[in-house]
Write a protein that holds these residues in place. Structure first.
Motif, PDB file in Angstrom:
ATOM      1  N   GLU A  67      -9.199   3.438  -6.695  1.00 31.84           N
ATOM      2  CA  GLU A  67      -7.943   3.916  -6.127  1.00 31.84           C
ATOM      3  C   GLU A  67      -6.871   4.166  -7.180  1.00 31.84           C
ATOM      4  O   GLU A  67      -6.172   5.184  -7.147  1.00 31.84           O
ATOM      5  N   GLU A  68      -6.692   3.233  -8.102  1.00 32.50           N
ATOM      6  CA  GLU A  68      -5.617   3.394  -9.080  1.00 32.50           C
ATOM      7  C   GLU A  68      -5.865   4.614  -9.965  1.00 32.50           C
ATOM      8  O   GLU A  68      -4.931   5.372 -10.262  1.00 32.50           O
ATOM      9  N   PRO A 130      -0.042  -5.343  -1.064  1.00 33.72           N
ATOM     10  CA  PRO A 130      -0.120  -5.135  -2.516  1.00 33.72           C
ATOM     11  C   PRO A 130      -1.080  -4.011  -2.921  1.00 33.72           C
ATOM     12  O   PRO A 130      -0.851  -3.337  -3.929  1.00 33.72           O
ATOM     13  N   GLU A 131      -2.135  -3.790  -2.149  1.00 36.98           N
ATOM     14  CA  GLU A 131      -3.069  -2.706  -2.462  1.00 36.98           C
ATOM     15  C   GLU A 131      -2.367  -1.348  -2.392  1.00 36.98           C
ATOM     16  O   GLU A 131      -2.573  -0.481  -3.249  1.00 36.98           O
ATOM     17  N   ILE A 132      -1.513  -1.190  -1.378  1.00 34.99           N
ATOM     18  CA  ILE A 132      -0.780   0.067  -1.236  1.00 34.99           C
ATOM     19  C   ILE A 132       0.264   0.197  -2.335  1.00 34.99           C
ATOM     20  O   ILE A 132       0.460   1.277  -2.908  1.00 34.99           O
ATOM     21  N   GLU A 137       2.353   2.699  -7.314  1.00 32.30           N
ATOM     22  CA  GLU A 137       2.718   2.525  -8.726  1.00 32.30           C
ATOM     23  C   GLU A 137       1.864   3.417  -9.619  1.00 32.30           C
ATOM     24  O   GLU A 137       2.367   4.011 -10.583  1.00 32.30           O
ATOM     25  N   ALA A 138       0.585   3.521  -9.301  1.00 33.16           N
ATOM     26  CA  ALA A 138      -0.291   4.396 -10.084  1.00 33.16           C
ATOM     27  C   ALA A 138       0.138   5.858  -9.923  1.00 33.16           C
ATOM     28  O   ALA A 138       0.169   6.618 -10.900  1.00 33.16           O
ATOM     29  N   LYS A 169       9.752   6.598  -9.180  1.00 40.21           N
ATOM     30  CA  LYS A 169       9.522   5.210  -8.791  1.00 40.21           C
ATOM     31  C   LYS A 169       8.878   5.177  -7.401  1.00 40.21           C
ATOM     32  O   LYS A 169       9.083   6.100  -6.602  1.00 40.21           O
ATOM     33  N   PRO A 170       8.151   4.105  -7.080  1.00 40.18           N
ATOM     34  CA  PRO A 170       7.555   4.015  -5.743  1.00 40.18           C
ATOM     35  C   PRO A 170       8.572   4.161  -4.609  1.00 40.18           C
ATOM     36  O   PRO A 170       8.251   4.737  -3.567  1.00 40.18           O
TER      37      PRO A 170
END
Length: 798
Positions: A67-68, A130-132, A137-138, A169-170
């Motif tokens: 994913e990242e 946190p996964e999202i 962030e990636a 930024k996210p």
């Protein structure tokens, strides 16, 4: 003479060199942002190589191991094509347009800050998995790596405006969700337009403007009347909406979607269609992408620039598409202000302090930022000055400021494998209110309302008294009680912004639904044959037969039976022999559309006058609802002309007035042979860049396309709608068209009005426009074999 000759020669040489240098510089500005799609990219922080294929239209298909890596590459690739558009949308949500565009946008910036997109986004980020967060962030890292690597290769808009983009930024991605929710809220303009008209209209006429729905009760509170005789009709809210339209960033104005089950499909498996209607500008609002992690994720569709996820599309198991529910998710409150302290308001017998937000707005051309103030009650921002109401303090409560988590919903939709997972994903889609169509490869179809619908003691009132908590919201309708259907017996599902439920539904949803013209035609076509295929779906998406014309034309003909003037009689015959197809070449379509506008003028202008009439027409759902009601009932107080006190006009009188004015207008424009009149001679569409209204920009950078002659209108399934006073140049239509074939995803079809690239010098800038205007489609390649076979470009990111 030789000296003069030598001097002139030197001057000419200098001029030629300067011109050549200017041409070289101009060409550099035009072309330097065009990426080489075959060039490999050194992208930091990847754990494994990523392959990006692009087809003949430049649509990226991204293959990653995790994913990242996927979303880091998605960010970079998207920035290659759409960075300036992404930055523009970010600036709307942060209220920083005036910093780079125009000092005149300060009030718009203040409004956007009052909506507090970042405040909502911070709450969402704090409660997001946190996964999202890692994906966001990636994605932001990929964008920022592109910015850092291409400081001298940014698109021409940055050069012309003299700035460079800040790091992504996210929170900027989450802000876009808030922006989408705001754009969906019709009440921001409609409710306050009614409030302004209420000041001058008799109660009997005003009541007729309100739609008749079971759960609506709108008492008239005389104390809400404004005493300001110079009430502003054009407000900074209207200006802000105009800015959004001018920049081409409207989202989800209207839409169609439908699906058929296997029993109504040529393939024996479901087929699904979706076209979301919004502003037709360049670059377009959608970016087509395909994301693949072998064995984990395989999803394709349209992405909102600035967001990493597919908003509407399909994965290996399910497809989905969206239409606006038209929820009433906004209420206004008339506040009682403390005479001793203008920053306090009365609530349940006590004075309560407003929250004061001091806003520093950086303005282009000014050395120091401007300081402005936004005020908030416990419900939300004070918006009265934004709405052109100066002698009252009105606050707003808006569902977009309530907690929701659309980014979670879209993340999970991209990965959902069945109806249960699909429904779980959309439980948090509470601000961007949608009716979502569903189809899967297991043979199932469905339609789910996913919305944050406030529970009120009473629905639909224009302005509530703010001095009591009695009218505060009492939560929202639980997801389990929202309407849905799954595998209905009829074999199809469909929606087109029409009324969501029957009147026995226990909750109030909204008032300003689209009239059932598009949905009526869609269901008519779905029921014409027992089975349908993708070719039938293409025909449906390009259909321009009008159910509004089907309903109105017989009434027109009845009112016009006694015509004797030759040109009028010929125009009458055009309507009488019409099949209600709003095609570009149709004389009757032109007569009908002009006559509709003249009919609204005949009914409303005498009461409203030159100032309020444009306000009503800019909120055209109001006159459309009332004319539809008069079509059914045959009578209205609005039919009588206040300028002729000795007689009482009827609806038929209004029709005759409208028809004669229509014939006079069209005769002066196109001659006195109605058979030679054509709707497409007047009705056109142009794709205009936000900077394309500056003639020299268009000439130097060729940012615009069109105008093109078109058919259709806002009331046809294939829609092209235009603002009043635009010269009939359409600015809204289908922003994408998708047909998903669950039996074989590679047999799916798609098109957007523009193209993959937002860089005007790119060969993929507006390279789908011809397909779109001609109602054609391109293959939506999905399997690895189809992607590689049809790829034109390949790049490795490592």
């Amino acid at each position: 003479m030789k000296i003069f000759k030598r001097v002139i020669t030197i001057i000419l040489i200098v001029m030629v060199l300067a011109l050549a240098a200017g041409m070289i510089f101009l060409n550099s500005v035009k072309t330097r942002a065009v990426p080489d799609y075959n060039a490999n990219v050194d992208l930091e922080n990847l754990t494994a190589p990523v392959t990006v294929y692009r087809d003949s239209l430049g649509i990226p298909h991204i293959y990653a191991d995790n994913e990242e890596d996927l979303y880091r590459t998605v960010g970079y690739v998207m920035a290659q094509d759409r960075l300036w558009q992404m930055d523009l949308m970010r600036r709307i949500t942060t209220g920083s347009l005036s910093e780079v565009l125009d000092p005149g946008l300060v009030d718009a910036d203040l409004l956007f800050r009052a909506l507090d997109f970042p405040g909502k986004s911070a709450k969402v980020l704090a409660r997001t998995d946190p996964e999202i967060i890692s994906c966001l962030e990636a994605f932001a890292d990929g964008i920022n790596q592109f910015i850092n690597q291409n400081q001298k290769k940014l698109s021409f808009e940055f050069t012309m405006l003299g700035y460079k983009p800040d790091p992504w930024k996210p929170i900027h991605t989450i802000n876009l969700i808030g922006y989408m929710a705001w754009d969906l809220s019709s009440g921001w303009s409609t409710d306050m337009a009614l409030y302004k008209m209420q000041q001058v209209l008799p109660d009997t006429l005003f009541q007729e403007l309100l739609p008749e729905l079971k759960f609506q009760s709108i008492p008239v509170f005389p104390e809400y009347m404004s005493s300001d005789e110079t009430l502003e009709l054009q407000s900074s809210m209207d200006d802000a909406i105009g800015i959004i339209e001018e920049l081409g960033l409207q989202v989800f104005e209207a839409s169609n979607n439908w699906a058929v089950s296997g029993k109504k499909s040529e393939t024996g498996m479901p087929i699904m269609a979706n076209d979301m209607h919004l502003g037709l500008m360049s670059p377009g609002i959608w970016y087509q992408m395909h994301h693949v992690i072998e064995g984990e994720l395989n999803v394709t569709g349209v992405v909102l620039p600035g967001s990493p996820y597919v908003i509407a599309g399909h994965n290996e198991d399910i497809g989905w598409g969206m239409t606006n529910v038209t929820v009433d998710d906004l209420d206004f409150y008339l506040e009682t202000i403390n005479p001793a302290d203008s920053n306090q308001y009365l609530l349940d017998g006590a004075w309560v302090d407003m929250r004061i937000a001091e806003e520093e707005i950086v303005v282009k051309g000014l050395d120091e930022p401007l300081t402005r103030i936004n005020r908030y009650t416990h419900r939300g921002p004070v918006v009265s000055e934004f709405k052109g109401v100066k002698d009252k303090v009105i606050s707003a409560r808006w569902q977009g400021n309530e907690y929701s988590n659309e980014v979670r919903s879209i993340h999970l939709l991209n990965r959902a494998g069945n109806w249960t997972e699909f429904r779980d994903a959309v439980t948090t889609l509470n601000s961007v209110n949608q009716n979502i169509v569903y189809a899967d490869r297991f043979g199932n179809i469905g339609l789910q309302t996913s919305a944050g619908i406030p529970i009120r003691r009473e629905g639909g009132i224009l302005v509530y008294p703010g001095d009591t908590s009695l009218y505060d919201w009492m939560g929202q309708i639980p997801f389990e009680e929202l309407p849905f259907t799954y595998n209905p017996e009829c074999g199809y599902v469909s929606s087109a912004n029409n009324k969501t439920v029957n009147e026995d539904y226990p909750y109030y949803i909204g008032s300003w639904f689209s009239l059932p013209n598009r949905i009526g035609r869609i269901r008519e076509m779905l029921e014409e044959t027992e089975v349908l295929g993708t070719d039938d779906f293409k025909r449906m998406l390009r259909d321009q037969t009008s159910h509004l014309a089907l309903k109105m034309t017989p009434i027109y003909l009845e009112a016009l039976e006694d015509l004797v003037e030759e040109v009028e009689a010929e125009a009458y015959q055009q309507l009488a022999s019409w099949d209600y197809d709003m095609k570009s070449s149709s004389p009757a379509a032109l007569i009908f559309e002009i006559m509709w506008l003249e009919l609204t003028r005949a009914m409303f202008h005498d009461e409203l006058g030159d100032k309020l009439y444009p306000l009503m027409m800019s909120n055209n759902i109001i006159p459309r609802n009332l004319v539809n009601r008069v079509r059914i009932t045959g009578a209205s107080g609005w039919c009588d002309d206040v300028n002729t006190p000795d007689q009482i006009e009827t609806f038929h009188d209004n029709i005759r007035t409208a028809f004669r004015q229509t014939v006079d207008t069209l005769s002066s424009m196109y001659g006195e042979d109605p058979a030679a009149w054509e709707w497409g001679k007047l009705h056109k569409v142009a794709l205009i860049h936000p900077m394309g209204s500056v003639n020299i920009v268009d000439k130097l950078f060729r940012v615009n396309r069109g105008p093109y002659s078109i058919g259709g209108s806002y009331h046809t399934v294939c829609p092209y709608s235009y603002p009043i006073g635009s010269g009939f140049v359409a600015d809204h239509g289908a922003s994408e068209r998708h047909i998903f074939n669950t039996a074989d995803w590679d047999q799916s079809w798609s098109v957007i009005p523009t193209g993959t690239s937002g860089v005007p010098a790119s060969p993929h800038y507006l390279d789908q426009t011809t397909l779109y205007i001609n109602n054609q489609f391109h293959r939506d390649h999905f399997s690895r074999e189809a992607v590689e076979t049809n790829s034109l470009y390949r790049a490795e990111f490592e």
